[in-house]
Write an enzyme that holds these catalytic residues in place. Structure first.
Site, PDB file in Angstrom:
ATOM      1  N   ILE A 129      11.274   6.660   4.342  1.00 10.38           N
ATOM      2  CA  ILE A 129       9.978   6.086   4.713  1.00 10.38           C
ATOM      3  C   ILE A 129      10.256   4.598   4.870  1.00 10.38           C
ATOM      4  O   ILE A 129      10.432   3.877   3.892  1.00 10.38           O
ATOM      5  CB  ILE A 129       8.900   6.381   3.661  1.00 10.38           C
ATOM      6  CG1 ILE A 129       8.678   7.899   3.570  1.00 10.38           C
ATOM      7  CG2 ILE A 129       7.596   5.678   4.016  1.00 10.38           C
ATOM      8  CD1 ILE A 129       7.681   8.326   2.524  1.00 10.38           C
ATOM      9  N   LYS A 188       9.736   9.676  -2.658  1.00 14.91           N
ATOM     10  CA  LYS A 188      10.209   8.456  -2.007  1.00 14.91           C
ATOM     11  C   LYS A 188      10.818   7.612  -3.119  1.00 14.91           C
ATOM     12  O   LYS A 188      10.114   7.074  -3.968  1.00 14.91           O
ATOM     13  CB  LYS A 188       9.051   7.710  -1.328  1.00 14.91           C
ATOM     14  CG  LYS A 188       9.461   6.385  -0.690  1.00 14.91           C
ATOM     15  CD  LYS A 188       8.255   5.650  -0.120  1.00 14.91           C
ATOM     16  CE  LYS A 188       8.660   4.287   0.449  1.00 14.91           C
ATOM     17  NZ  LYS A 188       7.498   3.512   0.957  1.00 14.91           N
ATOM     18  N   TYR A 198       6.169   8.622  -5.347  1.00 10.65           N
ATOM     19  CA  TYR A 198       6.720   7.331  -4.904  1.00 10.65           C
ATOM     20  C   TYR A 198       7.117   6.531  -6.135  1.00 10.65           C
ATOM     21  O   TYR A 198       6.262   6.086  -6.895  1.00 10.65           O
ATOM     22  CB  TYR A 198       5.683   6.587  -4.073  1.00 10.65           C
ATOM     23  CG  TYR A 198       6.116   5.243  -3.519  1.00 10.65           C
ATOM     24  CD1 TYR A 198       7.450   4.864  -3.448  1.00 10.65           C
ATOM     25  CD2 TYR A 198       5.166   4.331  -3.047  1.00 10.65           C
ATOM     26  CE1 TYR A 198       7.834   3.641  -2.937  1.00 10.65           C
ATOM     27  CE2 TYR A 198       5.532   3.109  -2.523  1.00 10.65           C
ATOM     28  CZ  TYR A 198       6.861   2.763  -2.472  1.00 10.65           C
ATOM     29  OH  TYR A 198       7.242   1.538  -1.958  1.00 10.65           O
ATOM     30  N   TYR A 234       1.022  -1.540 -13.475  1.00  6.38           N
ATOM     31  CA  TYR A 234       0.361  -2.449 -14.418  1.00  6.38           C
ATOM     32  C   TYR A 234       0.239  -1.888 -15.835  1.00  6.38           C
ATOM     33  O   TYR A 234       0.622  -2.550 -16.798  1.00  6.38           O
ATOM     34  CB  TYR A 234      -1.031  -2.877 -13.904  1.00  6.38           C
ATOM     35  CG  TYR A 234      -1.686  -3.942 -14.759  1.00  6.38           C
ATOM     36  CD1 TYR A 234      -1.220  -5.249 -14.755  1.00  6.38           C
ATOM     37  CD2 TYR A 234      -2.752  -3.624 -15.591  1.00  6.38           C
ATOM     38  CE1 TYR A 234      -1.811  -6.221 -15.552  1.00  6.38           C
ATOM     39  CE2 TYR A 234      -3.346  -4.585 -16.390  1.00  6.38           C
ATOM     40  CZ  TYR A 234      -2.872  -5.880 -16.376  1.00  6.38           C
ATOM     41  OH  TYR A 234      -3.454  -6.828 -17.159  1.00  6.38           O
ATOM     42  N   THR A 257       1.664   0.799   0.856  1.00  3.46           N
ATOM     43  CA  THR A 257       1.984  -0.592   0.535  1.00  3.46           C
ATOM     44  C   THR A 257       2.149  -1.465   1.773  1.00  3.46           C
ATOM     45  O   THR A 257       1.564  -2.546   1.874  1.00  3.46           O
ATOM     46  CB  THR A 257       3.289  -0.651  -0.288  1.00  3.46           C
ATOM     47  OG1 THR A 257       3.203   0.257  -1.366  1.00  3.46           O
ATOM     48  CG2 THR A 257       3.526  -2.052  -0.819  1.00  3.46           C
ATOM     49  N   THR A 258       2.972  -1.007   2.729  1.00  4.87           N
ATOM     50  CA  THR A 258       3.271  -1.807   3.914  1.00  4.87           C
ATOM     51  C   THR A 258       2.039  -2.007   4.786  1.00  4.87           C
ATOM     52  O   THR A 258       1.974  -2.963   5.566  1.00  4.87           O
ATOM     53  CB  THR A 258       4.412  -1.136   4.712  1.00  4.87           C
ATOM     54  OG1 THR A 258       5.529  -0.944   3.835  1.00  4.87           O
ATOM     55  CG2 THR A 258       4.865  -1.987   5.880  1.00  4.87           C
ATOM     56  N   ARG A 310       7.857  -2.814  -8.042  1.00  2.00           N
ATOM     57  CA  ARG A 310       6.448  -3.132  -7.815  1.00  2.00           C
ATOM     58  C   ARG A 310       5.547  -2.676  -8.955  1.00  2.00           C
ATOM     59  O   ARG A 310       4.562  -3.328  -9.279  1.00  2.00           O
ATOM     60  CB  ARG A 310       5.956  -2.473  -6.514  1.00  2.00           C
ATOM     61  CG  ARG A 310       6.439  -3.153  -5.244  1.00  2.00           C
ATOM     62  CD  ARG A 310       5.830  -2.477  -4.020  1.00  2.00           C
ATOM     63  NE  ARG A 310       6.212  -3.148  -2.795  1.00  2.00           N
ATOM     64  CZ  ARG A 310       5.554  -4.169  -2.250  1.00  2.00           C
ATOM     65  NH1 ARG A 310       4.476  -4.647  -2.851  1.00  2.00           N
ATOM     66  NH2 ARG A 310       5.961  -4.717  -1.122  1.00  2.00           N
TER      67      ARG A 310
END
Length: 295
Positions: free
Chosen positions: A208, A166, A137, A111, A48-49, A142
């Site tokens: 993380i 995570k 994760y 989604y 993501t980052t 999100r």
């Protein structure tokens, strides 16, 4: 169960861009070397980052190869491999070049909001498609779906190569439930910088981290102090950076940490659409705090 090697400070690595929007590989090299020199225990790339949805297949391959070459086996490397189409992820696991990579980070499907049974079957299928260690994760803010503690523990018990999660649900009760009931060998990593101190105090084995891009020495020191049971000095570091934690995410991630790294002289303050740089007011406040902290 496969042994988890992802512990301590993991860097959720950004992707620096030049003013024209192309990948700034020179700055990426400098950044990785800075993080290695200042306490990074492992890297999490192309997640993501790293603004991975905006990268081309060629850019992803070049970034992966570059980081693997730079790290040279000194610390483990996780690479993002997830999505909302299970079959597509399986195909990616079977065809993508994972040489030099030590594990994959796979986010909960976003989604389409699967049920808990859907999440279980999704990750069970992914784990069966690779011999690499898998780090789950969970980030409901999100993805729109929260993977419950019982689903995480079920996966940990049933899939030998699912080694960690995570956790970024923001729910410390859920984190505690996972740590309490997990099988031996499965471990929890913080996915929220602001909650890393309490999560490690509860039994998480590291993080993380986004802020680790900019402050690897300080953040890794906090985690190491906690691991040694030295909670008072670790708590001081946690409190010292509390204001920065909120500013990093108020305009979205990685806008905050990119602004911070720009102020430190490491990168250009450029993101790819649909993301945009942090607001001037946020940047000014961040700059003020960094001066106060002598960063």
């Amino acid at each position: 169960m496969v042994h988890n090697i992802f512990k301590g400070l993991g860097i959720a690595l950004i992707t620096p861009f030049l003013e024209d929007g192309s990948v700034d590989y020179k700055s990426l090299i400098r950044l990785v070397e800075y993080q290695l020199d200042n306490g990074a225990d492992f890297f999490c790339i192309l997640a993501t980052t790293g603004e991975t949805p905006t990268l081309t297949a060629e850019e992803k391959q070049k970034i992966k190869d570059l980081v693997v070459s730079l790290v040279g086996g000194r610390v483990p490397i996780l690479v993002g491999c997830g999505g909302y189409n299970t079959a597509e992820i399986v195909q990616e696991l079977q065809t993508r070049d994972f040489r030099g990579v030590d594990g994959i980070l796979s986010v909960c499907p976003y989604y389409n909001k699967p049920s808990q049974e859907g999440l279980y079957q999704h990750f069970k299928t992914i784990a069966a498609a690779t011999s690499l260690p898998v780090v789950l994760y969970n980030v409901p803010g999100r993805t729109g779906v929260n993977m419950k503690a019982e689903t995480t523990v079920r996966l940990a018990r049933d899939c030998q190569n699912i080694v960690a999660i995570k956790e970024a649900s923001g729910n410390l009760e859920q984190v505690d439930e996972i740590i309490k009931n997990k099988p031996r060998g499965f471990e929890v990593l913080s996915g929220d910088d602001a909650l890393t101190f309490p999560m490690v105090s509860c039994g998480a084995v590291g993080a993380i981290s986004v802020i680790g891009n900019a402050l690897p020495r300080e953040f890794s020191k906090m985690i190491r102090l906690q691991m040694k049971g030295e909670y008072d000095p670790a708590r001081k570091i946690h409190h010292r950076f509390q204001d920065l934690f909120s500013l990093l995410f108020v305009d979205g991630n990685p806008a905050g940490v990119k602004a911070m790294l720009h102020e430190m002289g490491y990168i250009q303050n450029v993101l790819r659409l649909p993301l945009v740089p942090t607001r001037i007011s946020t940047l000014q406040r961040m700059s003020e705090i960094m001066k106060e902290l002598k960063i």
